[in-house]
Design an enzyme around this catalytic site. Sequence first.
Site, PDB file in Angstrom:
ATOM      1  N   GLY A  24       0.811  -1.211   0.000  1.00 42.78           N
ATOM      2  CA  GLY A  24       0.000   0.000   0.000  1.00 42.78           C
ATOM      3  C   GLY A  24       0.843   1.258   0.000  1.00 42.78           C
ATOM      4  N   GLY A  28      -0.400   8.052   1.193  1.00 45.27           N
ATOM      5  CA  GLY A  28      -0.564   8.092   2.630  1.00 45.27           C
ATOM      6  C   GLY A  28       0.637   7.587   3.410  1.00 45.27           C
ATOM      7  N   GLY A  30       1.849   4.599   3.818  1.00 44.96           N
ATOM      8  CA  GLY A  30       2.711   3.678   3.101  1.00 44.96           C
ATOM      9  C   GLY A  30       3.709   4.392   2.220  1.00 44.96           C
ATOM     10  N   SER A 154      -4.392  -0.688  14.175  1.00 46.99           N
ATOM     11  CA  SER A 154      -5.121   0.561  14.386  1.00 46.99           C
ATOM     12  C   SER A 154      -5.609   0.623  15.820  1.00 46.99           C
ATOM     13  CB  SER A 154      -6.320   0.632  13.431  1.00 46.99           C
ATOM     14  OG  SER A 154      -7.204   1.695  13.792  1.00 46.99           O
ATOM     15  N   TYR A 179     -14.135  -4.008  10.853  1.00 45.91           N
ATOM     16  CA  TYR A 179     -12.830  -3.353  10.717  1.00 45.91           C
ATOM     17  C   TYR A 179     -12.010  -3.550  11.992  1.00 45.91           C
ATOM     18  CZ  TYR A 179      -9.229   0.211  10.248  1.00 45.91           C
ATOM     19  OH  TYR A 179      -8.015   0.859  10.192  1.00 45.91           O
TER      20      TYR A 179
END
Length: 332
Positions: A24, A28, A30, A154, A179
Amino acid sequence: MPGLSAWSARNIPDQSGRTAVVTGANSGIGYVAARELARAGAEVVLACRSAARGHAAAIRLRSEVPGAEVEFAPLDLADLDSVREFADGYARRRPALDLLVNNAGVMALPFGRTADGFETQFGVNHLGHFALTGLLLPRLLDAAPGARIVNVSSGFHVLGDIDHDDLGSERDYRRWTAYGRSKTANLLFTHELARRLAAAGSTIVAASAHPGYAATNLHTGATRLGSGSGSGSGEGARLRARPTAQLMARLMELGNAVIAQPAAAGALPTLYAATAPGVRPDEFIGPRLGWRGAPARSWRAKWTLDDDSGRRLWAASQELTSVTYAALAAGG
């Protein structure tokens, strides 16, 4: 090396001679992580789903870091065939891998399935990276000592513990809970991987990180989906209309505008976990204040340290992906 409270990208140790894969990495956190690793001298592979965005990111990175050794390689974590093709291609081109940053992910999507039939968030955020790590493990072992694996989780992992009887949250799909569970899976995966690496006598360090509240495309996409745009089945449309989903979307919009830190700051916990001396196996690094600030050791829900849960998730993940981590069999 400065203390955690003073750590920044300027403190990344020299990475010359090391190779890193960042999933990714086209935008952002990544992208920032890949750029700063390249700036420190690492050869970086941008593992991205979109060829157009991946190539564009490589061009941009070279312009920002002249002389950077960087290349794009296609990787779709929602398709295990793509994961295997990426790993096979890497093994053909390079003898070893020093750093794997499992950063890519999706957030709070309406219900959907990967190419292999898994619920999308669990499939992309956990199973895709579980398979990728296992397939690249021989290259990481070849690079040890000094090799690291960083799984990006997260703070939202607190929204849900793993349900081992419903890993894809299909019985009553709530996209934020799903999530959270996928991010719990990232932490449990790291916990069990660190245990197995130690049992096998490996010096590879497996750690986790989270960005806090960072303004990235991940949040933007979740907000956009929450407002009712995007494709999906009738079930997905119904799920998007849940009042909780609408409230979370509005909160995300407000958070991005008021309290979110930039991607450059959000990437620091990942970069610390990936490069700083003294990072311990199964350590969880995040912003000092929880949602923003310099890297610090982060609180985590107690269920992410449950040995039995980690073993059960590992066994299920092996069965679902057919990736067996044969090199660590002695630690099972």
